[in-house]
Design an enzyme around this catalytic site. Structure first.
Site, mmCIF file in Angstrom:
data_model
loop_
_atom_site.group_PDB
_atom_site.id
_atom_site.type_symbol
_atom_site.label_atom_id
_atom_site.label_comp_id
_atom_site.label_asym_id
_atom_site.label_seq_id
_atom_site.Cartn_x
_atom_site.Cartn_y
_atom_site.Cartn_z
ATOM 1 N N HIS A 185 0.897 -1.159 0.000
ATOM 2 C CA HIS A 185 0.000 0.000 0.000
ATOM 3 C C HIS A 185 0.933 1.206 0.000
ATOM 4 O O HIS A 185 1.707 1.395 0.945
ATOM 5 C CB HIS A 185 -0.891 -0.015 1.242
ATOM 6 N N LEU A 186 0.873 1.988 -1.063
ATOM 7 C CA LEU A 186 1.812 3.085 -1.209
ATOM 8 C C LEU A 186 1.883 3.925 0.064
ATOM 9 O O LEU A 186 0.859 4.269 0.644
ATOM 10 C CB LEU A 186 1.399 3.962 -2.388
ATOM 11 N N HIS A 187 3.112 4.237 0.485
ATOM 12 C CA HIS A 187 3.278 5.051 1.680
ATOM 13 C C HIS A 187 4.543 5.887 1.561
ATOM 14 O O HIS A 187 5.489 5.536 0.853
ATOM 15 C CB HIS A 187 3.336 4.190 2.952
ATOM 16 N N ILE A 188 4.533 6.998 2.255
ATOM 17 C CA ILE A 188 5.667 7.921 2.280
ATOM 18 C C ILE A 188 6.189 8.005 3.706
ATOM 19 O O ILE A 188 5.422 8.210 4.641
ATOM 20 C CB ILE A 188 5.251 9.324 1.796
#
Length: 303
Positions: free
Chosen positions: A102-105
């Site tokens: 799950h895309l995360h920064i």
């Protein structure tokens, strides 16, 4: 609200199903929280609320919102913890150390000699020819990218909302016109049926009631769908194409892996209003009363 994946731990946090999550910030598009094992104190993760596996699946509008939120949270970290620096890290794929799909920064405050240590190699030994070859390949790929449309201005957004509202107004006016046309029809057919003792004429009036009810229900359904599109655009609930007038753009996209919609289900969805429309105060009481009158006229004339 965008749906998530039950097996995704970040989707659990987005849906507030993780009771131990240390949440920092939340809005309609982004959630920020502390990871369970932070690299340093103050380490924050930012995720889009929609389940996006990686950067290649991210929409430009989502990227813009993530960027703006990253700036806001970075400023909050600086004000709260006064770090010597800050790493902004975004990884995609196992080879790049992405552990949750799950895309995360990562926003990682840094201090001299902290536990995280350096994140870059001391040196590399790529030849100039290798660098030039990679440069040409990337330049060529960039040149093949589609031209990105400019972001909508607030004035453009208002114009979009005005267009949707105009459609809503037309649907509402059409619904009123349907009722206005039906009343003289049933008055004439039921009246002549009583004076002429003609039950087929009364039945014709009853059929007219049912046909006009179906038409009115479809106008009401269309009005509600465009109102949903209006609210979606006005409140930025999810991304929609610029200046779209397709109300289906306000619906949540199907989850990956869901079976395709059958032709019959598509027909029912497109042509048969749901029960919630039929029982609306502007449909059920009005047409039920006319139908009862019609049935009564048929019975009186037939007997």
């Amino acid at each position: 609200m965008p749906t998530g994946r039950p097996e995704c731990p970040f989707c659990e946090i987005v849906q507030q199903d993780d009771p131990v999550a240390r949440e920092v910030y939340r809005d309609d598009h982004v959630v920020a929280f502390f990871p369970t094992e932070p690299a340093v104190l103050g380490h924050v993760l930012l995720v889009p609320r929609r389940h996006v596996p990686d950067i290649w699946s991210l929409k430009p509008e989502e990227a813009a919102r993530l960027s703006r939120t990253s700036l806001r949270i970075s400023s909050a970290i600086r004000d709260a913890l006064v770090p010597d620096g800050l790493n902004v890290i975004q990884s995609n794929g196992e080879a790049a150390t992405q552990s949750v799909p799950h895309l995360h920064i990562h926003l990682v405050p840094r201090w001299e000699n902290d536990a995280m240590g350096p994140i870059w190699p001391d040196e590399t030994d790529f030849s100039e020819a290798e660098k030039d070859k990679a440069l040409q390949r990337v330049r060529g790929a960039v040149g093949n990218l589609a031209v990105e449309a400019p972001a909508l201005s607030p004035d453009d957004r208002r114009k979009h909302l005005d267009c949707i509202q105009a459609v809503v107004t037309r649907q509402s006016a059409a619904s009123a016109s349907v009722k206005g046309w039906l009343l003289p029809i049933v008055t004439a057919t039921f009246g002549f049926a009583l004076t002429q003792d003609s039950w087929p004429l009364a039945a014709l009036g009853l059929v007219s009631v049912m046909l006009f009810a179906y038409l009115d229900a479809n106008y009401l359904r269309s009005e509600k769908r465009f109102r949903k599109l209006y609210n979606t655009v006005a409140r930025s609930r999810r991304m929609v194409p610029d200046f779209t007038l397709d109300p289906s753009d306000a619906d949540e996209p199907p989850e990956d892996g869901m079976s395709a919609e059958t032709k019959w289900r598509a027909f029912v969805r497109d042509y048969l209003p749901e029960w919630g429309i039929w029982k609306s105060w502007s449909i059920l009481p009005f047409y039920s009363a006319l139908a009862v009158i019609g049935v009564g006229v048929v019975i009186v004339v037939a007997t």
